[in-house]
Design an enzyme around this catalytic site. Structure first.
Site, PDB file in Angstrom:
ATOM      1  NE  ARG A   1      -8.945   4.051  -4.912  1.00  0.00           N
ATOM      2  CZ  ARG A   1      -8.343   4.317  -3.763  1.00  0.00           C
ATOM      3  NH1 ARG A   1      -7.116   3.909  -3.557  1.00  0.00           N
ATOM      4  NH2 ARG A   1      -8.967   4.990  -2.815  1.00  0.00           N
TER       5      ARG A   1
ATOM      6  CD1 TRP B   1       1.205   6.705 -10.207  1.00  0.00           C
ATOM      7  CD2 TRP B   1       3.109   6.748  -9.041  1.00  0.00           C
ATOM      8  NE1 TRP B   1       1.848   7.886 -10.494  1.00  0.00           N
ATOM      9  CE2 TRP B   1       3.013   7.933  -9.796  1.00  0.00           C
ATOM     10  CE3 TRP B   1       4.220   6.544  -8.220  1.00  0.00           C
ATOM     11  CZ2 TRP B   1       3.999   8.918  -9.759  1.00  0.00           C
ATOM     12  CZ3 TRP B   1       5.204   7.527  -8.186  1.00  0.00           C
ATOM     13  CH2 TRP B   1       5.085   8.696  -8.954  1.00  0.00           C
TER      14      TRP B   1
ATOM     15  NE  ARG C   1       0.232   6.500   0.474  1.00  0.00           N
ATOM     16  CZ  ARG C   1      -0.955   5.982   0.217  1.00  0.00           C
ATOM     17  NH1 ARG C   1      -1.098   4.668   0.126  1.00  0.00           N
ATOM     18  NH2 ARG C   1      -2.005   6.766   0.051  1.00  0.00           N
TER      19      ARG C   1
ATOM     20  CG  HIS D   1       4.749  -6.121  -1.342  1.00  0.00           C
ATOM     21  ND1 HIS D   1       4.779  -4.791  -1.712  1.00  0.00           N
ATOM     22  CD2 HIS D   1       3.554  -6.595  -1.781  1.00  0.00           C
ATOM     23  CE1 HIS D   1       3.659  -4.480  -2.346  1.00  0.00           C
ATOM     24  NE2 HIS D   1       2.903  -5.553  -2.399  1.00  0.00           N
TER      25      HIS D   1
ATOM     26  CE  LYS E   1      -3.390  -0.807  -0.567  1.00  0.00           C
ATOM     27  NZ  LYS E   1      -3.874  -1.314  -1.914  1.00  0.00           N
TER      28      LYS E   1
ATOM     29  N   GLY F   1      -3.262   6.792  -4.916  1.00  0.00           N
ATOM     30  CA  GLY F   1      -3.518   6.933  -3.490  1.00  0.00           C
ATOM     31  C   GLY F   1      -3.479   8.397  -3.093  1.00  0.00           C
TER      32      GLY F   1
END
Length: 277
Positions: A243, A72, A154, A132, A67, A245
């Protein structure tokens, strides 16, 4: 390559899992494998990768904590890596018809007990791959061969909120309570967590090997409104698969007390590294 005995592999995996710390609280029990919380099948997938994956010097690995803008980053990297074959603005650009997750395959997903590691060997070079996994779990040889790594992080509060929303959408039999899940997150308990260990690991690699490991911040890149156009131009705006974030979405979900608590934890865990959010 020798044929894999799945029965023997499953027996070995069961023996490994029986030795690992186990914790409840998510949609299924997580196991702490070499400092990282994982589902049982992800442990299996990663151990198969570690023993069977053959890195190539020209591999490029896109790494993210869940996440943190994975889709992207895949779209951006694919567009840049293939800009000569697929010019920006092309009506036939693969990003218009194919999900970025399918254009940039993951190392550990789909699970390698069902989808053999050998499938990755069939990909042409240079390979653009994703993961990940924290750096401590990457297959041997990725660092030694000089494979390049692009890491995107992030803001931790946005990571938590995005993760919580994601769990609500995909886990039909699991309805996570935000307060309880937040406390677990603050304890470091989340898929591929603790978050701060994941981020710090790649940050320290980028400091030690700046020519091999590129460390990026999602928030900074999203704030630079023209970044996509300047480095290749992405047709993602017209793609139903993409999409973005929202930066700062945590402000509508977390109390001031919760935000301060997580900020303090992250600051303490990253102290001395030179990395801040």
């Amino acid at each position: 390559m020798a044929e894999i005995n799945n029965d023997a592999a499953e027996e070995g995996d069961g023996q490994l899992l029986s030795t690992l710390p186990k914790k409840e609280g998510m949609w299924k029990p997580f196991f702490l494998y070499r400092g990282c919380w994982l589902t049982p099948r992800t442990v299996t997938s990663i151990t198969l990768l570690q023993s069977q994956f053959a890195p190539r010097p020209d591999d490029v690995v896109l790494a993210t904590f869940p996440k943190c803008g994975t889709t992207w980053l895949k779209a951006l990297a694919f567009a840049v890596a293939n800009r000569s074959r697929h010019p920006a603005g092309s009506g036939a650009h693969p990003l218009l018809t194919t999900h970025p997750q399918d254009l940039v395959p993951s190392l550990e997903v789909p699970h390698r007990d069902v989808h053999p590691v050998a499938g990755l060997d069939k990909l042409p070079s240079p390979r653009l791959l994703s993961t990940h996994m924290p750096p401590s779990l990457l297959p041997p040889g990725i660092s030694a061969l000089g494979c390049r790594v692009v890491y995107l992080c992030r803001e931790p509060k946005d990571v938590f909120v995005s993760s919580w929303h994601y769990m609500n959408r995909v886990s039909a039999d699991f309805s996570p309570d935000m307060d309880a899940t937040f406390e677990l997150f603050c304890e470091g308990f989340s898929l591929y967590g603790p978050l701060w260990d994941h981020v710090r690991g790649y940050w320290e690699q980028s400091v030690a090997e700046p020519d091999r490991v590129l460390f990026l911040k999602y928030d900074d890149m999203m704030a630079d409104a023209g970044v996509s156009d300047r480095i290749g131009g992405l047709p993602m705006e017209n793609s139903s698969y993409f999409r973005a974030g929202k930066v700062g979405d945590w402000k509508t979900h977390l109390t001031e007390e919760m935000a301060k608590k997580l900020d303090c934890i992250v600051e303490e865990k990253l102290r001395g590294s030179g990395l801040t959010f």
